[in-house]
Design a protein around this motif. Structure first.
Motif, mmCIF file in Angstrom:
data_model
loop_
_atom_site.group_PDB
_atom_site.id
_atom_site.type_symbol
_atom_site.label_atom_id
_atom_site.label_comp_id
_atom_site.label_asym_id
_atom_site.label_seq_id
_atom_site.Cartn_x
_atom_site.Cartn_y
_atom_site.Cartn_z
ATOM 1 N N LEU A 168 20.082 30.713 68.782
ATOM 2 C CA LEU A 168 21.507 30.614 68.406
ATOM 3 C C LEU A 168 22.185 30.862 67.207
ATOM 4 C CD1 LEU A 168 22.034 27.708 70.950
ATOM 5 C CD2 LEU A 168 22.423 30.164 71.494
ATOM 6 N N LYS A 169 21.641 30.348 66.233
ATOM 7 C CA LYS A 169 22.003 30.374 64.960
ATOM 8 C C LYS A 169 21.812 31.925 64.358
ATOM 9 C CE LYS A 169 20.964 27.361 61.668
ATOM 10 N NZ LYS A 169 20.191 26.511 60.931
ATOM 11 N N ILE A 176 26.422 22.232 65.395
ATOM 12 C CA ILE A 176 26.797 21.000 64.799
ATOM 13 C C ILE A 176 26.225 19.687 65.455
ATOM 14 C CG2 ILE A 176 29.116 19.592 64.786
ATOM 15 C CD1 ILE A 176 30.867 22.251 64.742
ATOM 16 N N ALA A 177 25.623 18.816 64.615
ATOM 17 C CA ALA A 177 25.164 17.620 65.310
ATOM 18 C C ALA A 177 26.105 16.306 65.065
ATOM 19 C CB ALA A 177 23.972 17.307 64.301
ATOM 20 N N VAL A 195 30.026 27.805 69.220
ATOM 21 C CA VAL A 195 29.612 26.558 68.683
ATOM 22 C C VAL A 195 28.601 25.888 69.626
ATOM 23 C CG1 VAL A 195 31.367 25.300 69.823
ATOM 24 C CG2 VAL A 195 30.328 24.475 67.731
ATOM 25 N N ALA A 196 27.533 25.246 69.033
ATOM 26 C CA ALA A 196 26.530 24.382 69.951
ATOM 27 C C ALA A 196 26.829 23.022 69.340
ATOM 28 C CB ALA A 196 25.252 24.951 69.629
ATOM 29 N N LEU A 197 27.071 21.971 70.213
ATOM 30 C CA LEU A 197 27.072 20.627 69.780
ATOM 31 C C LEU A 197 26.121 19.960 70.283
ATOM 32 C CD1 LEU A 197 30.950 20.123 70.983
ATOM 33 C CD2 LEU A 197 30.058 20.366 68.557
ATOM 34 N N VAL A 198 25.367 19.294 69.331
ATOM 35 C CA VAL A 198 23.995 18.631 69.584
ATOM 36 C C VAL A 198 24.281 17.213 69.616
ATOM 37 C CG1 VAL A 198 21.574 18.371 68.896
ATOM 38 C CG2 VAL A 198 23.057 20.660 68.458
ATOM 39 N N CYS A 214 20.568 21.884 61.891
ATOM 40 C CA CYS A 214 21.692 22.077 62.312
ATOM 41 C C CYS A 214 22.851 22.460 61.102
ATOM 42 C CB CYS A 214 22.450 20.681 62.889
ATOM 43 S SG CYS A 214 21.674 20.375 64.440
ATOM 44 N N ASP A 215 23.636 23.284 61.280
ATOM 45 C CA ASP A 215 24.614 23.664 60.088
ATOM 46 C C ASP A 215 25.448 22.633 59.626
ATOM 47 O OD1 ASP A 215 23.776 26.534 60.457
ATOM 48 O OD2 ASP A 215 24.792 26.621 62.373
ATOM 49 N N GLN A 216 25.888 21.767 60.783
ATOM 50 C CA GLN A 216 26.754 20.939 60.097
ATOM 51 C C GLN A 216 26.529 19.442 60.790
ATOM 52 O OE1 GLN A 216 29.314 21.028 57.786
ATOM 53 N NE2 GLN A 216 29.756 23.411 57.793
#
Length: 245
Positions: A168-169, A176-177, A195-198, A214-216
């Motif tokens: 996905l990245k 985002i974690a 966006v993907a929220l983990v 994770c990016d953030q």
């Protein structure tokens, strides 16, 4: 067609669907009640409809029902007080998603939490829910009930999260974690389209290896307490990144 005995072979096989092993083997699961069955009919996943003798099938125009005795319905129902309307459904094959808004669950164990997060994801316009292999079973009765039918309206995949999130990245999705340490306030993170929220396990949170890619990292600002129930935290995060317009 009418079935009166709980010892009927078909009834025995349907009753096995109360266990994950047989749900996985057959690709089927049971649901109860008008609302859930109505949503399942819209999604085209109802294979059989069962109605208690003496009751009227409310979906007679969409699906013919098999009439069953009260004892049969009690055998099949997960509700202690029984159910008068039950459906045998096919597990939904995940449809292709736009992959622009995704929720990823890393080891969320409680089926009620998983179901509530799925319901919230649909409410806020998310496209897909990713589950790590050790997450609760989506077709567990408690999970299905918690979704209130939302599981029929979103792509759901059980997958190894790390390679999937990496992919996905590469496609430009910001991952985002939710985390308590080395994290920024959720309200200060940029609003992005892809966006993907983990979210992680109720007790341990997100696995370190998953967190690493994770990016953030985001935390929810609170005046007291250190953490929230994962489904509540998901609701706050998903609302911030909800689909607008």
């Amino acid at each position: 067609m009418e079935i009166n005995s709980p010892m009927n072979e078909k009834v025995k096989n349907w009753a096995k669907l109360q266990r994950k092993k047989y749900r996985d083997q057959t690709g089927q699961f049971l649901i109860e009640g008008e609302h859930l069955i109505g949503e399942a009919l819209k999604a085209g996943v109802v294979e059989l409809l069962l109605v208690e003798a003496g009751r009227t099938n409310p979906f007679h125009q969409e699906k013919e029902a098999i009439v069953c005795s009260e004892s049969v319905m009690r055998k099949l129902s997960a509700n202690v007080s029984g159910a008068w309307l039950i459906a045998v459904c096919a597990q939904k094959v995940s449809r292709k998603s736009r992959n622009s808004r995704i929720v990823a669950l890393d080891g969320v164990q409680d089926p009620g939490n998983v179901g509530t997060i799925i319901r919230t994801a649909v409410a806020f316009g998310f496209d897909q829910v990713l589950l790590s292999p050790d997450c609760a079973d989506v077709y567990n009765e408690k999970c299905v009930r918690s979704t209130q039918g939302a599981l029929f309206h979103i792509a759901i995949s059980r997958t190894e999260l790390i390679p999937t999130l990496r992919s996905l990245k590469e496609k430009g999705v910001m991952v985002i974690a939710t985390a308590l340490h080395e994290a920024q306030p959720l309200s200060e993170l940029p609003i992005v389209e892809n966006v993907a929220l983990v979210l992680g396990n109720e007790g341990q949170g997100i696995r370190p290896a998953t967190l690493e890619i994770c990016d953030q990292r985001a935390f929810i600002e609170m005046s007291s307490f250190e953490s929230l129930n994962v489904a509540v935290a998901a609701g706050i995060c998903l609302y911030r990144y909800r689909r607008r317009g």
